[in-house]
Design a protein around this motif. Structure first.
Motif, PDB file in Angstrom:
ATOM      1  N   GLY A   7      13.119  -4.792 -21.926  1.00 23.79           N
ATOM      2  CA  GLY A   7      11.833  -5.402 -21.640  1.00 23.79           C
ATOM      3  C   GLY A   7      11.281  -6.194 -22.807  1.00 23.79           C
ATOM      4  N   THR A  16      12.687  -2.689 -17.509  1.00 18.49           N
ATOM      5  CA  THR A  16      11.338  -2.243 -17.184  1.00 18.49           C
ATOM      6  C   THR A  16      10.586  -1.605 -18.348  1.00 18.49           C
ATOM      7  N   SER A  17      11.153  -1.532 -19.539  1.00 23.42           N
ATOM      8  CA  SER A  17      10.475  -0.875 -20.653  1.00 23.42           C
ATOM      9  C   SER A  17      10.673  -1.660 -21.932  1.00 23.42           C
ATOM     10  N   LYS A  74       7.307   0.204 -17.435  1.00 25.17           N
ATOM     11  CA  LYS A  74       6.883  -0.220 -16.103  1.00 25.17           C
ATOM     12  C   LYS A  74       6.648   0.963 -15.179  1.00 25.17           C
ATOM     13  N   SER A  75       7.581   1.933 -15.158  1.00 25.48           N
ATOM     14  CA  SER A  75       7.381   3.099 -14.303  1.00 25.48           C
ATOM     15  C   SER A  75       8.293   4.239 -14.723  1.00 25.48           C
ATOM     16  N   GLN A  84       2.886   4.387 -13.685  1.00 26.53           N
ATOM     17  CA  GLN A  84       3.256   2.976 -13.801  1.00 26.53           C
ATOM     18  C   GLN A  84       2.448   2.300 -14.908  1.00 26.53           C
ATOM     19  N   ASP A  85       2.963   1.163 -15.322  1.00 28.90           N
ATOM     20  CA  ASP A  85       2.270   0.264 -16.251  1.00 28.90           C
ATOM     21  C   ASP A  85       1.710   0.976 -17.480  1.00 28.90           C
ATOM     22  N   THR A  87       1.091   1.455 -21.294  1.00 31.93           N
ATOM     23  CA  THR A  87       1.035   0.649 -22.513  1.00 31.93           C
ATOM     24  C   THR A  87       0.486   1.496 -23.653  1.00 31.93           C
TER      25      THR A  87
END
Length: 186
Positions: A7, A16-17, A74-75, A84-85, A87
């Motif tokens: 990511g 996704t990360s 991301k998940s 999810q999401d 940060t």
């Protein structure tokens, strides 16, 4: 040190990360740090007076460490709960850990958090701000605890300050406010 996971820049599309870590550390004496922050601490480790702005726990190395951490996922699933999401943005400098942003989504709700923790000054100022909105109580309880009797949406706001890192100091100096909201059920 720079750590890049899927990511981040230069990582294949579809990942996704990501995580980016910058760490500059001399020597951290964790035994001394942990001993001075527990109820079993030696009195001389926690009761030294501060002199000219130097931390009373000088020698742990945390007062000289510097780290910057930025991460995103991301998940993922934690204890059956979909998250999810995610940060995270934080910095460790001069013995103070500052979490400028930590957030995630779960069960249709949003959690946001920021915090400051002075890790080297025995009576340093610390703070925590958190907000939760739109959490689907029914889905959360069914998924995590197989509990089907409750429902609705939940939210909460916390804004606390305190001094110190041991439980006695925290409870003695805890100040702030918090509230919990539940609507459409229970």
């Amino acid at each position: 040190v720079e750590l890049l996971l899927p990511g981040a820049a230069g990582i294949p599309k579809g990942a996704t990360s990501f995580a980016k870590l910058h760490l500059q550390v001399g020597t951290i004496n964790l035994d001394r740090y942990l001993a001075s922050h527990t109820n079993d601490a030696k009195p001389e480790a926690t009761k030294q007076p501060e002199k000219s702005g130097k931390p009373p726990l000088k020698g742990t190395g945390l007062d000289k460490a510097r780290a910057e951490i930025t991460a995103g996922v991301k998940s993922l699933t934690i204890m059956k709960a979909p998250v999810q999401d995610i940060t995270l943005n934080c910095v460790l400098a001069n013995g103070v850990l500052t979490v400028s942003k930590a957030s995630l989504k779960t069960f249709e709700g949003q959690l946001n958090l920021s915090a400051v923790a002075d890790l080297v000054n025995a009576q340093g100022q610390n703070s925590l701000k958190a907000s939760l909105s739109g959490l689907n109580i029914g889905n959360a309880l069914v998924t995590v605890m197989n509990e089907k009797r409750l429902g609705g949406q939940a939210g909460a706001n916390l804004d606390f300050t305190f001094r110190g890192l041991d439980s006695d100091s925290i409870l003695r100096t805890l100040n702030g406010s918090g509230n919990v909201m539940i609507k459409n059920g229970v």
